[in-house]
Structure formats: structure tokens, C-alpha cells
Write an enzyme that holds these catalytic residues in place. Structure first.
Site, PDB file in Angstrom:
ATOM      1  CE  LYS A 260      -4.452   0.999   0.176  1.00  0.00           C
ATOM      2  NZ  LYS A 260      -5.559   0.192  -0.371  1.00  0.00           N
TER       3      LYS A 260
HETATM    4  P1  NAD Z   1     -13.222   7.503  -2.929  1.00  0.00           P
HETATM    5  O1  NAD Z   1     -12.239   8.561  -2.686  1.00  0.00           O
HETATM    6  O2  NAD Z   1     -13.714   7.263  -4.305  1.00  0.00           O
HETATM    7  O3  NAD Z   1     -14.518   7.757  -1.994  1.00  0.00           O
HETATM    8  C1  NAD Z   1     -14.430   7.974  -0.626  1.00  0.00           C
HETATM    9  C2  NAD Z   1     -15.788   8.384  -0.108  1.00  0.00           C
HETATM   10  O4  NAD Z   1     -15.710   8.514   1.311  1.00  0.00           O
HETATM   11  C3  NAD Z   1     -16.274   9.735  -0.645  1.00  0.00           C
HETATM   12  O5  NAD Z   1     -17.635   9.626  -0.980  1.00  0.00           O
HETATM   13  C4  NAD Z   1     -16.106  10.654   0.547  1.00  0.00           C
HETATM   14  O6  NAD Z   1     -17.067  11.696   0.561  1.00  0.00           O
HETATM   15  C5  NAD Z   1     -16.366   9.708   1.682  1.00  0.00           C
HETATM   16  N1  NAD Z   1     -15.847  10.207   2.950  1.00  0.00           N
HETATM   17  C6  NAD Z   1     -14.614  10.667   3.234  1.00  0.00           C
HETATM   18  N2  NAD Z   1     -14.539  11.094   4.497  1.00  0.00           N
HETATM   19  C7  NAD Z   1     -15.764  10.889   5.030  1.00  0.00           C
HETATM   20  C8  NAD Z   1     -16.339  11.150   6.300  1.00  0.00           C
HETATM   21  N3  NAD Z   1     -15.612  11.671   7.287  1.00  0.00           N
HETATM   22  N4  NAD Z   1     -17.643  10.818   6.485  1.00  0.00           N
HETATM   23  C9  NAD Z   1     -18.373  10.277   5.496  1.00  0.00           C
HETATM   24  N5  NAD Z   1     -17.881  10.030   4.281  1.00  0.00           N
HETATM   25  C10 NAD Z   1     -16.602  10.326   4.042  1.00  0.00           C
HETATM   26  O7  NAD Z   1     -12.585   6.172  -2.301  1.00  0.00           O
HETATM   27  P2  NAD Z   1     -12.899   4.650  -2.674  1.00  0.00           P
HETATM   28  O8  NAD Z   1     -11.925   4.226  -3.689  1.00  0.00           O
HETATM   29  O9  NAD Z   1     -14.348   4.468  -2.914  1.00  0.00           O
HETATM   30  O10 NAD Z   1     -12.468   3.935  -1.315  1.00  0.00           O
HETATM   31  C11 NAD Z   1     -13.315   3.869  -0.187  1.00  0.00           C
HETATM   32  C12 NAD Z   1     -12.830   2.784   0.745  1.00  0.00           C
HETATM   33  O11 NAD Z   1     -12.791   1.534   0.056  1.00  0.00           O
HETATM   34  C13 NAD Z   1     -11.415   2.969   1.304  1.00  0.00           C
HETATM   35  O12 NAD Z   1     -11.349   2.380   2.576  1.00  0.00           O
HETATM   36  C14 NAD Z   1     -10.567   2.169   0.343  1.00  0.00           C
HETATM   37  O13 NAD Z   1      -9.333   1.779   0.898  1.00  0.00           O
HETATM   38  C15 NAD Z   1     -11.487   0.989   0.124  1.00  0.00           C
HETATM   39  N6  NAD Z   1     -11.211   0.224  -1.081  1.00  0.00           N
HETATM   40  C16 NAD Z   1     -11.224   0.815  -2.314  1.00  0.00           C
HETATM   41  C17 NAD Z   1     -10.996   0.051  -3.431  1.00  0.00           C
HETATM   42  C18 NAD Z   1     -11.075   0.615  -4.823  1.00  0.00           C
HETATM   43  O14 NAD Z   1     -10.976  -0.168  -5.780  1.00  0.00           O
HETATM   44  N7  NAD Z   1     -11.290   1.907  -4.999  1.00  0.00           N
HETATM   45  C19 NAD Z   1     -10.718  -1.326  -3.301  1.00  0.00           C
HETATM   46  C20 NAD Z   1     -10.734  -1.900  -2.037  1.00  0.00           C
HETATM   47  C21 NAD Z   1     -10.983  -1.109  -0.940  1.00  0.00           C
END
Ligand code: NAD
Length: 442
Positions: free
Chosen positions: A129
């Protein structure tokens, strides 16, 4: 503190390893929490002490500082991380987070989760990561391009298409991956430059990306739910869902569930929360968020964050950041299932409350493993210069997710543990067997 030796002579408890390696005793420290959860599962299967020790620390923790010129001519020095947790099963693999709160302990935790996730879904990768301490919303597109390219340049020597393969995470996207891959390829000129294309996954389809990668994590959340719902007597049609975080993972899970007949009744993100008992149009909300940067201003009753958690649903999907469901939020949650789209969204104390309330938690290493699975497909497609149609991507993803869910349920039955421990057991058992046959060099 005594020197740590990689030997099977003594068989200390989980806590002894945590103390021996000098992890922070703060119960709120994410890395301590993640390692403890992993080691507790390792105890259930009597994983060899040397494997537990190896997995309790990342192999490499890389920190870089790099200057970048801003549009007005002044320079900012940024801090970036790449943590390579384990590569017993294959090259390190894991996302790059662009967020102002990126911190070494968090990156270490996320890297460990990647090792577990890849092992659970049986893709031949290890865990890594990385990230940059930066707020992408505070910079122009041209500044973000320079930041991404300069970060790639700063870590170029310690990653590679057969060694460590980053991907997007919170705050980064396919465009950033295109800049990253282009920088890597341009810096490794020569006849083999094109091999550099697969140094990152999650690229745009026009530049080596895979069909279905953008929605893959949300799709994987849904595939896992569909497999596990009968266990709790639920079906997707008519199911009430709430989603915390409406970015890549949350919005795709919501859109797919919406199309399958579920009702998304509440959504929260960093700009606020809304509820609509008649159902929120997940596609329209995703479009709104794309344009405005958040859900604020979208149709529906504006509610507080507490009211969001209190909304009665069948499934709550946390898809924002880590440690958002503590004891306090868990006490408010009115759901039958919490499906962790985000990494580590539930603290151990929050987990205990959910369990006392009889709420089933589908753990992150299972629920959100769809992203890395399709990343693996992208890497294979780049390597073979053969591109798959969306039907093949979806079919193969579903196969991996269903098998991982079944492995988890089987471990739960065998060891009489919760789903989280069971998922770790299924992952650790696979890594433990690899170490048994590989041995430890020299
Ligand atoms: P992203 O940046 O696309 O979206 C993040 C979301 O979280 C946004 O809607 C934002 O408004 C919201 N957010 C941030 N702070 C917040 C708060 N304090 N309260 C409420 N909402 C809040 O990110 P993503 O890629 O969708 O990733 C989200 C999670 O999923 C992370 O934990 C990431 O590690 C995990 N993840 C992502 C992927 C991927 O393929 N993108 C894969 C596995 C895991």
C-alpha cells in the site's frame, strides 16, 4: 526489549508478539488493531510462530520526500509512502491513497489487509500500500499531475511490474494511474518500455485498463452479499440499504444493488447525509457527486450523521474511511448485515457491539476484494496483450468472490468463529502452507 528471533521454539500468545515487536499500546492505533485481529485468527489454526512474526511486520517501509512546483511557481515538499507487507504468494499489490491524513501506521495496516485479501481470493499477489500526504481537492489538475509523476519518480526504483504494482485508492483514480504508468514507461525507455504498462492497475481502458475495473470493488461487495444473504434469510429484491461514502466503492455497490431491485434509503459522505424511504436513485446521485464533489444538494431529506446510522436497513455498506464505526456508531446501527466496502471501517470495540446486537459483519478482506481481483485480471491482460470482454471479467470476478465467500463460511463452521476471524483463517492457512513448502531462506 529482547532481540526478536524467527524461531518456533517458544509459542507466545498473540499479545506477547504485539509487545515483543514493540507495537504502540494505544488501543486506538490502527496497526495494533489490524495485527491483533490477524494474530488472533492465526492462533485458531496454530499458525507457526515464525510465520506470525513475519506477517506481524511489513517487509519494507519506504518513506520519500519530494518537491513539486505549484502553478504559481512556488514549491511544496510532499511526503509519500510505499509499504511492502509480504510477497510470499506473489508481487506486492495495493493502492495509492492521496489524502491529507495519510500516515505510516495506516498504510502499514492497509498493506497487511492486502496480503490477507489476495490470499483469501487466491490471486497470486502479496500485499502493499502507499500514499501521498496531499489533499487533491486543494490542487489544480496540473499540480496533481506533477505530484503524481514526481511521486512515481521517487519510488520508481522500489516498485515494478513484476515486483510491486500500485493501483488507485481513496483520492486517486484511473487518470492518476495513467500519469503514473506513463512516467514509469518514459523513464524506462528502450525496447522493453511497454512492459512498464503493467506497473500499475486501475488504468483507463484506453491505456491498458480492464473493462469492469472501475466498478469491480462495488461489484465484488454485491457478489459477496448475494452469496451470503441466504444465510440470514434475505434477498436483494426489496432489500433496504444504506451507504456510508459515495465514491468509487460506495456508488458502484449502490448502483448495482439499485439495478437489482434493492432500495438505497440513506447515504452519507463528507458533505452530509440524506434519507429517502421511497429509495434514492443511485445513478442520479453518482452523477451529482461526480459534478459537485459530494451529495450535498441532492434531493432527499437532509439528516444528521447519527440519523444516518440509526436508519433501519437490512444492509449497511461502510465505503468511506477506516475506524468510522466505533462503539458509539455501532450502538446506533439498525441493520442485519454490515458489508465492509471500506478497509477496516469497524474498530474492534465497534465489532464487539455489532456482534452483541446479532449484526453479521462481512469483513473487508472478503467484501472489498473485487478491486484487487480485477486488478489481477488487468495485469494478466497487459502481460498477455489479450483483452477480455466485460462478460468474462464479471464471470471470473464472481467465481473468485463466491469461492472466497464459501472458503470463509467453511472456516466459520469448522472453527466456530465469526466471519471476520474465518476470513483471516482462510487467508492465513493458504499463506502458512506456502511458507511450509518454501521454507525460510537461507
Ligand atoms: P473515494 O475517494 O472514491 O470515496 C471515498 C468516499 O468517502 C467519498 O464519498 C467521501 O465523501 C467519503 N468520505 C470521506 N470522508 C468521510 C467522512 N468523514 N464521512 C463520510 N464520508 C466520508 O474512495 P474509494 O476508492 O471508494 O475507497 C473507499 C474505501 O474503500 C477505502 O477504505 C478504500 O481503501 C477501500 N477500497 C477501495 C478500493 C477501490 O478499488 N477503490 C478497493 C478496495 C478497498
Amino acid at each position: 526489549m529482547s532481540t526478536t528471533t524467527v524461531t518456533d521454539a517458544a509459542k507466545p500468545t498473540t499479545n506477547t508478539i504485539v509487545e515483543e515487536l514493540g507495537f504502540p499500546s494505544d488501543p486506538n492505533n490502527l496497526y495494533t488493531q489490524t495485527v491483533t485481529t490477524m494474530l488472533e485468527a492465526a492462533e485458531c489454526i496454530n499458525l507457526r510462530r515464525r510465520v506470525k512474526l513475519i506477517l506481524a511486520q511489513p517487509k519494507n517501509e519506504i518513506m520519500v520526500h519530494f518537491p513539486v512546483r505549484m502553478d504559481d511557481g512556488h514549491h511544496i515538499l510532499f511526503k509519500g509512502y510505499r509499504v511492502q507487507h509480504n510477497n510470499a504468494l506473489g508481487p506486492y499489490k495495493g493502492g495509492l491513497r492521496f489524502h491529507p491524513n495519510v500516515h505510516l501506521d495506516d498504510v502499514k495496516s492497509l498493506a497487511l489487509l492486502m496480503t490477507m485479501k489476495c490470499s483469501l481470493v487466491r490471486v497470486p499477489f502479496g500485499g502493499g500500500k502507499g500514499g501521498i500526504k496531499v489533499d487533491p481537492r486543494a490542487h489544480s489538475v496540473t499540480e496533481m499531475e506533477r505530484i503524481t509523476r514526481r511521486f512515481c519518480s521517487a519510488i520508481m526504483d522500489v516498485i515494478g511490474p513484476e515486483y510491486d504494482i500500485p493501483a488507485p485508492d481513496v483520492g486517486s483514480n484511473a487518470q492518476y494511474m495513467a500519469w503514473f504508468a506513463d512516467t514509469y514507461m518514459m523513464s524506462n525507455v528502450g525496447k522493453d518500455a511497454h512492459n512498464g504498462l503493467r506497473v500499475v492497475t486501475g488504468k483507463p481502458v484506453e491505456f491498458g485498463g480492464s473493462l469492469g475495473r472501475e466498478k469491480a470493488t462495488g461489484q465484488g461487495v454485491v457478489d459477496t452479499l448475494v452469496e451470503l444473504l441466504p444465510e440470514v434469510g434475505l434477498k436483494v429484491e426489496g432489500m433496504r440499504v444504506s451507504v456510508l461514502g459515495f465514491g468509487n466503492v460506495g456508488s458502484w455497490a449502490a448502483r448495482i444493488l439499485h439495478d437489482m431491485g434493492a432500495k438505497v434509503v440513506a447515504v452519507a459522505d463528507h458533505t452530509g447525509a440524506i434519507r429517502n424511504d421511497a429509495g434514492i436513485d443511485a445513478h442520479a446521485l453518482a452523477e451529482h457527486c461526480q459534478i459537485t464533489g459530494g451529495l450535498k444538494g441532492f434531493a432527499g431529506d437532509a439528516i444528521t450523521t447519527d440519523e444516518f446510522y440509526q436508519t433501519a436497513v437490512d444492509v449497511l455498506i461502510p465505503a468511506a474511511l477506516e475506524q468510522m464505526i466505533t462503539e458509539r456508531e455501532a450502538a446506533m446501527i439498525d441493520a442485519k448485515i454490515v458489508a465492509e466496502g471500506a478497509n477496516a471501517p469497524t474498530t474492534p470495540a465497534g465489532d464487539r457491539i455489532l456482534s452483541e446486537k446479532g449484526i453479521e459483519v462481512v469483513p473487508a478482506i472478503l467484501a472489498n476484494a473485487g478491486g484487487v481481483t480485477v486488478s489481477y485480471f488487468e495485469w494478466v491482460q497487459n502481460k498477455t496483450s489479450t483483452y477480455w470482454d466485460i462478460e468474462k471479467v464479471d464471470r471470473e470476478l464472481n467465481r473468485h468472490m463466491v469461492m472466497a465467500a464459501r472458503r470463509t463460511v467453511l472456516a466459520r463452521q469448522q472453527y466456530k468463529v465469526d466471519l471476520r476471524t474465518a476470513a483471516y483463517i482462510a487467508a492465513l492457512d493458504h499463506i502458512g502452507k506456502a511458507y511450509s513448502v518454501r521454507g525460510i531462506f537461507p
